[in-house]
Write an enzyme that holds these catalytic residues in place. Sequence first.
Site, short mmCIF file in Angstrom:
data_model
loop_
_atom_site.label_atom_id
_atom_site.label_comp_id
_atom_site.label_asym_id
_atom_site.label_seq_id
_atom_site.Cartn_x
_atom_site.Cartn_y
_atom_site.Cartn_z
N TRP A 29 0.62 -1.40 0.34
CA TRP A 29 -0.37 -0.43 0.19
C TRP A 29 1.10 1.33 0.06
O TRP A 29 1.99 1.35 0.73
CB TRP A 29 -0.68 -0.07 1.41
CG TRP A 29 -1.70 1.38 1.13
CD1 TRP A 29 -2.91 1.33 0.47
CD2 TRP A 29 -1.51 2.64 1.91
NE1 TRP A 29 -2.87 2.23 0.71
CE2 TRP A 29 -2.37 3.46 1.94
CE3 TRP A 29 -0.18 2.72 2.40
CZ2 TRP A 29 -2.53 5.12 2.04
CZ3 TRP A 29 -0.52 4.03 3.82
CH2 TRP A 29 -0.93 5.01 3.30
N ASP A 52 -14.37 1.44 -5.16
CA ASP A 52 -12.87 1.53 -4.10
C ASP A 52 -13.29 -0.02 -3.40
O ASP A 52 -14.44 -0.70 -3.80
CB ASP A 52 -13.40 2.29 -2.79
CG ASP A 52 -11.76 2.34 -2.31
OD1 ASP A 52 -11.16 1.95 -2.21
OD2 ASP A 52 -11.35 3.93 -1.45
N ASP A 91 -2.31 5.54 -3.09
CA ASP A 91 -2.75 6.43 -2.05
C ASP A 91 -1.98 6.91 -1.96
O ASP A 91 -1.45 8.62 -1.19
CB ASP A 91 -3.49 5.76 -0.64
CG ASP A 91 -4.75 5.27 -1.09
OD1 ASP A 91 -5.52 6.21 -1.87
OD2 ASP A 91 -5.32 4.74 0.00
C1 DGJ Z 1 -8.49 4.51 -0.33
C2 DGJ Z 1 -9.25 5.17 -1.55
O1 DGJ Z 1 -7.75 5.08 -1.99
C3 DGJ Z 1 -8.78 6.63 -0.87
O2 DGJ Z 1 -8.91 7.92 -2.18
C4 DGJ Z 1 -10.32 6.99 -0.61
O3 DGJ Z 1 -11.15 7.28 -1.55
C5 DGJ Z 1 -10.11 6.03 0.78
N1 DGJ Z 1 -10.27 4.89 0.32
C6 DGJ Z 1 -11.82 6.50 0.91
O4 DGJ Z 1 -12.21 4.91 2.64
#
Ligand code: DGJ
Length: 727
Positions: A197, A476, A546
């Site tokens: 991640w 998501d 992210d």
């Molecule tokens: C993970 C995503 O990658 C973020 O951009 C965001 O949407 C969050 N989840 C929200 O929970």
Amino acid sequence: MITFSETTRTFYLDTSNSSYVIRILENGAIAHSYYGARIPHEDLSYYNMFRPIVFSAVHEIGGQQISPETIMQEYPTFGRGDYRIPAVTVQGKDGSNVNELHYAWHRILEGKPLMDAMPQLDVDTESVQTLELVLRDAVTGFEAVLYYTPFEESDVIARRTVLRSIAQEPIMVRNACSASFDLETGDFDMITLRGSWGRERYVERYPLHQGVSAIDSRRGASSHELNPFAALVDKDTNEHMGQAYGLSLVYSGDFKITAEVDPFASVRVQIGLNPETFSWKLEPGEILETPEALLTYTQAGLNGMSQNFHRACRNHLGKCADRSLKHPVLINSWEAMYFDFDDQKMIQFVKDCAGLGIDTVVMDDGWFGHRDDDHSSLGDWFIYDRKLPTGLTGIINACHENGINFGIWFEPEMISRDSKLYAAHPDWCIHVPEREGVESRCQRILDMSRPEVVDCIYEQMAKILETYDISYVKWDMNRHMTDNGSAALPVDRQSEMGYRYIRGVYSLIARLEKRFPHVFFEGCSGGGGRFDFGILYYMPQIWTSDDSDAVERLKIQYGTSFVYPPSAIVAHVSACPNHQSGRTTSIDTRANVAQGFSLGYEFDVGKLSQQERDAIKAQIQKHRELENLVNLGDFYRLRSPFTSDYCAWQLVSQDRMQSFVMFAWKTSYVQPAPQYLKLRGLDPEKQYRIPQLNIVRSGAVLMNVGVALQEPGMTDYPSLTLDLIAQ
Ligand code: DGJ
């Protein structure tokens, strides 16, 4: 083009620059003869089978004593003398895993037979042929039907396998590769995209060795950790020259890619579903379809390999090939507000975006059920009335008043225990009886292998999408699988759940896209945890990571471009200090790193200075000029952030009239030496104007001498971009 020689019983599969050759041996075994640069259709029967057979199991083939372990094979089995990894393992009524496949029949089809409800390369822009090659194991009672479709213009071969039971009783498939082939030398480096991640798709390169080199996912998703891609390359292959074989799976769940070097230094290459988390019971007459694998071969180095994948994706992969789709420049509410918003805040957010040129405002996580944090409400896809007392109408009206579209976030595959859905259907999550389920991000996974679960989520999402004017959905998926089991499957089918789950997810997306064709879907999985051709078939872009820090993004976007085209790679300009790394970079560097991909924004616009607002306006205008280049241009990696203190990439239009270059310094030096950057892909004969350097130079000079770039100095993480316009 596909040709069959009756005399030598050889199939020749050609693309513009590659040939793939398979031969039916005298005993009906299928040998792999060759995969590499394009060659004429000569007899290759002299090749392949003359290795020592001491200590080997022998078969008589064409009057010679030959061992299966010494033959380069096409779709090998286990138990009859080949000790390398089998492509397929089926357990028959005798309980053994001994299989042996022989040629049954073949045909060469015009076009490409398509699977139902699975992602794959489509063929509406080019006529292709497909080889359907049927192999049979009459003792175990199954056929393996191998499909090969060569795509001329991209040098990609699409391969998949269908297993068909011809047994009288149920048989158990333990392993079924999408594609397998053996190459005569294993003296290669393997390149994979590893990570976790926040640092997805870092490039890793290591030599093959005798034995198995493998990457896989057992997470229920293609994963942040290892992407479903591998390349085998010569030791001296670099970005611009040298042989490369690329493999990628058009699939979003558990996978495995292996390269097994045998004692004679040949290599067996395989790609497909991960046998560790998969098995499938076939009743008499039933079939099992494996996902499609894409193979490519080039002598034009890693850029050549990537461009082949990009071309196949842009020309043939579902929504990625839909030229009518415009990738919106969007702003996302997540890093601006996280869960802390209501309709007034959201309306203000929309108003603050007015005049910047943004196409779409996206309301991220937190608008449904009673969700104030990540502990509740997944599965309850109705409006959270405390936060949004008048529904979405006020926010959408504000968008329209400012000429902006509205987008929304869903996490359709998940369920919170604190939800109405869980209270009504506690057995709808993936679980194993008598074991308390394991939580991750306070959530469990819905059992998408069950049609009634898919139906329920479809109805809820459809209601939101038909009630409101929504033009974009961010899809998501924020945790990996544990407790792999389904309450709806019998004991001997439990290991089918993972594959059925992904097929259930595909069917849900396909249904929604059919009913709401105007909605643009973007993939996401805790950033880029499911960045694969399976998702890209339905959703033409994916949130890449992210980690939105511009310096980190150099590596992430560089690595992602190994397989996936720039238009699929979503890059947002975000706030500083960056929320993930704490690093501060200039607004210019943040934008420079994001330009050239699908551009977006990720911060509270209300907090921006006028200067920053002006900068954003200019960036979006610039993006409009580059849009065609991003969607259709050839992408070249010029400097690697993994092996140097710099990063550079370049886009070149198909007609070589326009090009865009990004160069970034990862470190600031005192007295920095100028960087001489040789450009690629230009027309040597054309003159190009580069306004930023105030020069006009020929393509030949720009590619062979290069441009001289001076670090701007006295600043952290500087970067620059160049535009090339042919005169
Ligand atoms: C993970 C995503 O990658 C973020 O951009 C965001 O949407 C969050 N989840 C929200 O929970």
